[in-house]
Scaffold this motif. Structure first.
Motif, PDB file in Angstrom:
ATOM      1  N   THR A 187       0.819  -1.222   0.000  1.00 17.14           N
ATOM      2  CA  THR A 187       0.000   0.000   0.000  1.00 17.14           C
ATOM      3  C   THR A 187       0.848   1.265   0.000  1.00 17.14           C
ATOM      4  O   THR A 187       0.291   2.369   0.026  1.00 17.14           O
ATOM      5  N   GLU A 188       2.169   1.105  -0.030  1.00 18.17           N
ATOM      6  CA  GLU A 188       3.066   2.269   0.028  1.00 18.17           C
ATOM      7  C   GLU A 188       3.315   2.825  -1.374  1.00 18.17           C
ATOM      8  O   GLU A 188       3.638   2.080  -2.303  1.00 18.17           O
ATOM      9  N   HIS A 189       3.156   4.148  -1.523  1.00 17.00           N
ATOM     10  CA  HIS A 189       3.370   4.776  -2.828  1.00 17.00           C
ATOM     11  C   HIS A 189       4.770   5.355  -2.962  1.00 17.00           C
ATOM     12  O   HIS A 189       5.260   5.520  -4.084  1.00 17.00           O
ATOM     13  N   ASP A 190       5.410   5.648  -1.857  1.00 13.73           N
ATOM     14  CA  ASP A 190       6.765   6.187  -1.904  1.00 13.73           C
ATOM     15  C   ASP A 190       7.760   5.048  -2.141  1.00 13.73           C
ATOM     16  O   ASP A 190       7.805   4.073  -1.376  1.00 13.73           O
ATOM     17  N   GLU A 191       8.559   5.169  -3.186  1.00  6.49           N
ATOM     18  CA  GLU A 191       9.466   4.082  -3.567  1.00  6.49           C
ATOM     19  C   GLU A 191      10.495   3.794  -2.479  1.00  6.49           C
ATOM     20  O   GLU A 191      10.801   2.631  -2.189  1.00  6.49           O
ATOM     21  N   TYR A 192      11.052   4.848  -1.872  1.00  6.20           N
ATOM     22  CA  TYR A 192      12.055   4.662  -0.831  1.00  6.20           C
ATOM     23  C   TYR A 192      11.457   3.919   0.364  1.00  6.20           C
ATOM     24  O   TYR A 192      12.063   2.979   0.901  1.00  6.20           O
ATOM     25  N   ALA A 193      10.265   4.323   0.782  1.00  5.52           N
ATOM     26  CA  ALA A 193       9.616   3.683   1.931  1.00  5.52           C
ATOM     27  C   ALA A 193       9.275   2.231   1.624  1.00  5.52           C
ATOM     28  O   ALA A 193       9.430   1.346   2.482  1.00  5.52           O
ATOM     29  N   ARG A 194       8.820   1.967   0.389  1.00  2.75           N
ATOM     30  CA  ARG A 194       8.495   0.588   0.005  1.00  2.75           C
ATOM     31  C   ARG A 194       9.752  -0.271   0.026  1.00  2.75           C
ATOM     32  O   ARG A 194       9.735  -1.414   0.521  1.00  2.75           O
ATOM     33  N   ARG A 195      10.847   0.278  -0.484  1.00  3.64           N
ATOM     34  CA  ARG A 195      12.123  -0.450  -0.471  1.00  3.64           C
ATOM     35  C   ARG A 195      12.558  -0.745   0.963  1.00  3.64           C
ATOM     36  O   ARG A 195      13.083  -1.823   1.253  1.00  3.64           O
ATOM     37  N   HIS A 196      12.316   0.193   1.861  1.00  2.77           N
ATOM     38  CA  HIS A 196      12.662   0.010   3.269  1.00  2.77           C
ATOM     39  C   HIS A 196      11.895  -1.174   3.868  1.00  2.77           C
ATOM     40  O   HIS A 196      12.463  -1.978   4.616  1.00  2.77           O
ATOM     41  N   HIS A 197      10.620  -1.300   3.517  1.00  2.00           N
ATOM     42  CA  HIS A 197       9.815  -2.440   3.994  1.00  2.00           C
ATOM     43  C   HIS A 197      10.378  -3.762   3.466  1.00  2.00           C
ATOM     44  O   HIS A 197      10.480  -4.745   4.209  1.00  2.00           O
ATOM     45  N   TYR A 198      10.734  -3.782   2.179  1.00  2.00           N
ATOM     46  CA  TYR A 198      11.261  -5.011   1.587  1.00  2.00           C
ATOM     47  C   TYR A 198      12.578  -5.432   2.239  1.00  2.00           C
ATOM     48  O   TYR A 198      12.829  -6.626   2.448  1.00  2.00           O
ATOM     49  N   LEU A 199      13.427  -4.468   2.547  1.00  2.00           N
ATOM     50  CA  LEU A 199      14.698  -4.789   3.198  1.00  2.00           C
ATOM     51  C   LEU A 199      14.470  -5.452   4.558  1.00  2.00           C
ATOM     52  O   LEU A 199      15.192  -6.372   4.941  1.00  2.00           O
ATOM     53  N   GLN A 200      13.468  -4.983   5.273  1.00  2.00           N
ATOM     54  CA  GLN A 200      13.142  -5.583   6.565  1.00  2.00           C
ATOM     55  C   GLN A 200      12.631  -7.015   6.390  1.00  2.00           C
ATOM     56  O   GLN A 200      12.994  -7.916   7.154  1.00  2.00           O
ATOM     57  N   ILE A 201      11.801  -7.232   5.363  1.00  2.00           N
ATOM     58  CA  ILE A 201      11.291  -8.582   5.110  1.00  2.00           C
ATOM     59  C   ILE A 201      12.430  -9.515   4.729  1.00  2.00           C
ATOM     60  O   ILE A 201      12.477 -10.676   5.164  1.00  2.00           O
ATOM     61  N   GLU A 202      13.372  -9.017   3.924  1.00  2.36           N
ATOM     62  CA  GLU A 202      14.529  -9.834   3.548  1.00  2.36           C
ATOM     63  C   GLU A 202      15.293 -10.288   4.783  1.00  2.36           C
ATOM     64  O   GLU A 202      15.697 -11.453   4.891  1.00  2.36           O
ATOM     65  N   SER A 203      15.504  -9.368   5.711  1.00  2.19           N
ATOM     66  CA  SER A 203      16.218  -9.714   6.947  1.00  2.19           C
ATOM     67  C   SER A 203      15.468 -10.787   7.728  1.00  2.19           C
ATOM     68  O   SER A 203      16.066 -11.763   8.200  1.00  2.19           O
ATOM     69  N   LEU A 204      14.170 -10.637   7.843  1.00  7.09           N
ATOM     70  CA  LEU A 204      13.368 -11.613   8.583  1.00  7.09           C
ATOM     71  C   LEU A 204      13.369 -12.962   7.870  1.00  7.09           C
ATOM     72  O   LEU A 204      13.394 -14.017   8.519  1.00  7.09           O
ATOM     73  N   ALA A 205      13.356 -12.943   6.537  1.00  4.78           N
ATOM     74  CA  ALA A 205      13.381 -14.195   5.774  1.00  4.78           C
ATOM     75  C   ALA A 205      14.688 -14.954   6.028  1.00  4.78           C
ATOM     76  O   ALA A 205      14.688 -16.183   6.179  1.00  4.78           O
ATOM     77  N   ARG A 206      15.791 -14.230   6.090  1.00  4.47           N
ATOM     78  CA  ARG A 206      17.074 -14.891   6.382  1.00  4.47           C
ATOM     79  C   ARG A 206      17.060 -15.495   7.780  1.00  4.47           C
ATOM     80  O   ARG A 206      17.562 -16.598   7.998  1.00  4.47           O
ATOM     81  N   GLN A 207      16.509 -14.745   8.731  1.00  3.38           N
ATOM     82  CA  GLN A 207      16.459 -15.254  10.098  1.00  3.38           C
ATOM     83  C   GLN A 207      15.561 -16.480  10.204  1.00  3.38           C
ATOM     84  O   GLN A 207      15.834 -17.396  10.992  1.00  3.38           O
ATOM     85  N   LEU A 208      14.500 -16.497   9.410  1.00  8.19           N
ATOM     86  CA  LEU A 208      13.592 -17.649   9.396  1.00  8.19           C
ATOM     87  C   LEU A 208      14.147 -18.801   8.563  1.00  8.19           C
ATOM     88  O   LEU A 208      13.556 -19.888   8.547  1.00  8.19           O
TER      89      LEU A 208
END
Length: 349
Positions: A187-208
């Motif tokens: 739901t994020e329209h700002d590209e930088y903010a959306r990228r920030h969310h994806y980076l967090q998910i990537e980190s969690l995916a590695r931990q999982l």
């Protein structure tokens, strides 16, 4: 050494040790802070932490790199006050969160060229957060706090809490964090903010250790999988025990690609071991040995192919070295390791 000193100090008696500590406190600010911390009531230590935090937010004085070591020591002292005063785990989590929220008052007026101030966040604050969060039963509230803090990370230190989520939260809660971050990214329209969310998910995916989730996130963010992403996904799959998928992702990288070749080889060694592909493993280890010979790599190859091949492969590689027209220090070192001094001399000459 430390235990021996501790035993000798105990033998000095409480009064003599107290006098020595007070004398040290008069000479050194850090020792003085420690004495104050030891003699204060828990609520006094908490009050000292809160006052120090408020001071960080109010102050506008610039800290140059020469002062950063002392500044980092003061920040460490604040966390020591917190640890000495707070026993309730949720209160501890909240207050360490407040410490991370003060990042603007820290890095916004500090030259941290030597990284000492950042290390306080990366190590002391992180470890204290994990300690409190591991003891706390309010796991969902902790997850919400981590996500809330990471909505804004102007100085790149709050992501530390994302990176240690799996150490203090159960898998179900971490996966719920993933779902919330996915929804926020969608739901994020700002590209930088959306990228920030994806980076967090990537980190969690590695931990999982969830390679599928990591790959889905990469594709959602970049639409393609570059070499370093395929290596990242392969490593994550391997950590989860899925060597087949890990091998498939590495095989998608063109054979002519040289980027992170060493990392790929290290992964392939682990993959072949897990799949019990002895022939492919031996071939890879021999190729690595020929490319950069050393006793360690020789032993790795012989451990798979058999000790009876030592003389043959050693002779092959030594012949290759002696016909090489380019001087390579590693080759000289290998010949010396083999105690082949005449060959080493001939190669150098």
């Amino acid at each position: 050494m430390d235990e021996d000193r501790k035993r000798k100090l105990k033998s000095q008696g409480a009064e003599r040790l107290a006098d020595a500590l007070l004398e040290l406190a008069r000479r050194d600010d850090a020792a003085g802070d420690m004495v104050e911390r030891l003699t204060a009531l828990p609520e006094e230590n908490v009050r000292g932490f809160k006052l120090g935090l408020a001071g960080l937010k109010r102050s506008r004085r610039f800290i140059d790199w020469r002062e950063s070591r002392e500044f980092a020591r003061r920040l460490d002292g604040l966390l020591d006050d917190l640890e000495a005063g707070v026993k309730d785990s949720w209160t501890g989590v909240e207050l360490v969160g407040k410490f991370f929220e003060a990042d603007g008052g820290v890095f916004g007026r500090c030259d941290d060229s030597n990284g000492m101030v950042g290390d306080v966040f990366r190590m002391h604050a992180r470890d204290l957060f994990v300690c409190y969060a591991s003891q706390c039963r309010e796991k969902q509230k902790i997850a919400e706090l981590i996500i809330h803090l990471n909505r804004k990370d102007d100085f790149g230190v709050r992501n530390i809490l994302i990176d240690c989520s799996a150490e203090c939260l159960p898998e179900a809660v971490v996966r719920e964090m993933v779902r919330k971050l996915k929804k926020a990214a969608d739901t994020e329209h700002d590209e930088y903010a959306r990228r920030h969310h994806y980076l967090q998910i990537e980190s969690l995916a590695r931990q999982l250790k969830d390679g599928k989730l990591l790959e889905e996130t990469w594709l959602a963010d970049h639409k393609e999988l570059p070499t370093f992403a395929l290596i990242d996904i392969a490593r994550t799959c391997l950590e989860s025990g899925d060597a087949r998928t890990a091998l498939d992702r590495l095989n998608r990288i063109p054979t002519t690609e040289t980027f992170q070749a060493h990392e790929r080889e290290e992964l392939l060694v682990k993959i072949y071991r897990q799949l019990n592909e002895k022939d492919k493993l031996a071939e890879l280890l021999y190729r690595r040995f020929r490319f950069r010979p050393s006793l360690e790599r020789l032993d790795q190859f012989l451990g798979v192919a058999g000790l009876d091949k030592r003389e043959k492969v050693t002779a092959e590689v030594v012949d290759k070295i002696l016909t090489d027209n380019v001087l390579r220090v590693g080759h000289v070192e290998f010949l010396i390791e083999l105690d082949r001094m005449d060959d080493a001399e001939a190669y150098l000459l």
